[in-house]
Scaffold this motif. Structure first.
Motif: not given
Length: 321
Positions: A42-53, A234-236, A277-280, A284-285
């Motif tokens: 959930l922490e990893e998901i939160q970081v990525r959501v904040r990165y994109y939006n 991809f968060m280049e 890096y790619i593993k994240q 797909k789910k």
């Protein structure tokens, strides 16, 4: 590629005929699935959501386009966006731009790409993934590959022409223009598999990001790339030069290649970091769930999505704020 794009279009059109209501009634179920991840996930998901939006203030969409409107142009972008947006109410409004974006929007807008700087209003979704998110299995180890660098792609943009002017027909690289236009840099087409036969794969930005970056980083070759200016899902912007890829420019390519020929273990360390890096992006789910949260955040801050009505205000809000 043509067959896969045709299949994607047929699949997308077929899904568009299913009433969106049957997807929308499952939004609460999807939120519940998300909350079942463990704390670390959930922490990893939160970081990525904040990165994109990066939006954290309420706003009003200016374009007044309903998400229930299904467009039949830019189909690869439209179908990918529809896979996520269909779970939200038809009446919801959004600003979107399904082009190769290198500029900053005045208002919060859904898009595929954005500049690395001052990009708060560019909200990223995983769009055109059939082309860009192609990860490959490479059975050839680094030591057994050709000892030079390779690049194939269309050479329209000024920065690509300048790169080719510096390095075309040099002995330490095999670079070629595969566009349909007449070109002094033209060379034969090479498949991804053929390019993976080289120790070094050059990745050059095109209209926005470099379309070969993802599959090249999934190979057992070392990616060589200039300083990046744009990013996508991809968060280049999170990639570290000389850690995830080797940094090059219009003057140092020969020296960089020579260095990693001399110190192959350093090249293999960077390749390992790229694979990690790619593993994240491979679950797909989880990728779907992150996309749902990115749009949920957009609709929450545009005062259209009532999380309290769905019974998940505190938990989901914690993930998207």
């Amino acid at each position: 590629m043509l067959q896969s794009r045709l299949f994607m279009n047929l699949k997308g059109i077929g899904i568009s005929f299913v009433p969106r209501y049957f997807f929308q009634i499952n939004l609460s179920k999807i939120f519940n699935e998300i909350l079942k991840y463990n704390t670390k996930e959930l922490e990893e998901i939160q970081v990525r959501v904040r990165y994109y939006n990066k939006i954290n203030q309420f706003f009003t969409p200016t374009e007044k386009e309903k998400i229930g409107k299904f467009p039949f142009k830019k189909t690869s972008y439209a179908f990918d966006a529809y896979e996520i947006s269909k779970y939200f109410k038809d009446k919801f409004l959004w600003n979107k731009d399904f082009n190769d974006v290198k500029w900053t929007f005045k208002d919060p807008t859904i898009c595929k790409s954005r500049p690395l700087e001052n990009n708060k209003n560019n909200i990223l979704l995983k769009l055109d993934k059939n082309r860009h998110f192609c990860f490959l299995k490479d059975d050839l180890i680094f030591e057994n590959k050709k000892d030079i660098a390779v690049f194939r792609g269309a050479v329209y943009q000024t920065h690509r022409k300048e790169f080719f002017h510096s390095y075309f027909n040099k002995t330490f690289c095999n670079i070629g223009d595969t566009s349909k236009e007449a070109s002094q840099y033209r060379k034969n087409f090479l498949s991804k598999k053929e390019q993976m036969g080289y120790k070094f794969i050059i990745s050059l930005e095109g209209n926005d990001v470099a379309s070969n970056l993802k599959w090249a980083m999934s190979s057992n070759s070392l990616v060589l790339a200039p300083k990046m200016t744009c990013e996508t899902w991809f968060m280049e912007g999170a990639l570290k030069p000389n850690y995830h890829f080797a940094l090059i420019d219009n003057e140092n390519l020969a020296q960089v290649i020579d260095h990693f020929r001399t110190y192959p273990k350093e090249a293999q360390e960077i390749i390992h970091n790229a694979h990690k890096y790619i593993k994240q992006f491979l679950d797909k789910k989880k990728e779907f769930h992150i996309g749902i949260l990115v749009l949920a955040k957009y609709f929450y801050y545009s005062k259209q999505l009532d999380l309290n009505e769905l019974g998940y205000e505190r938990e989901i809000l914690e993930l998207i704020k």
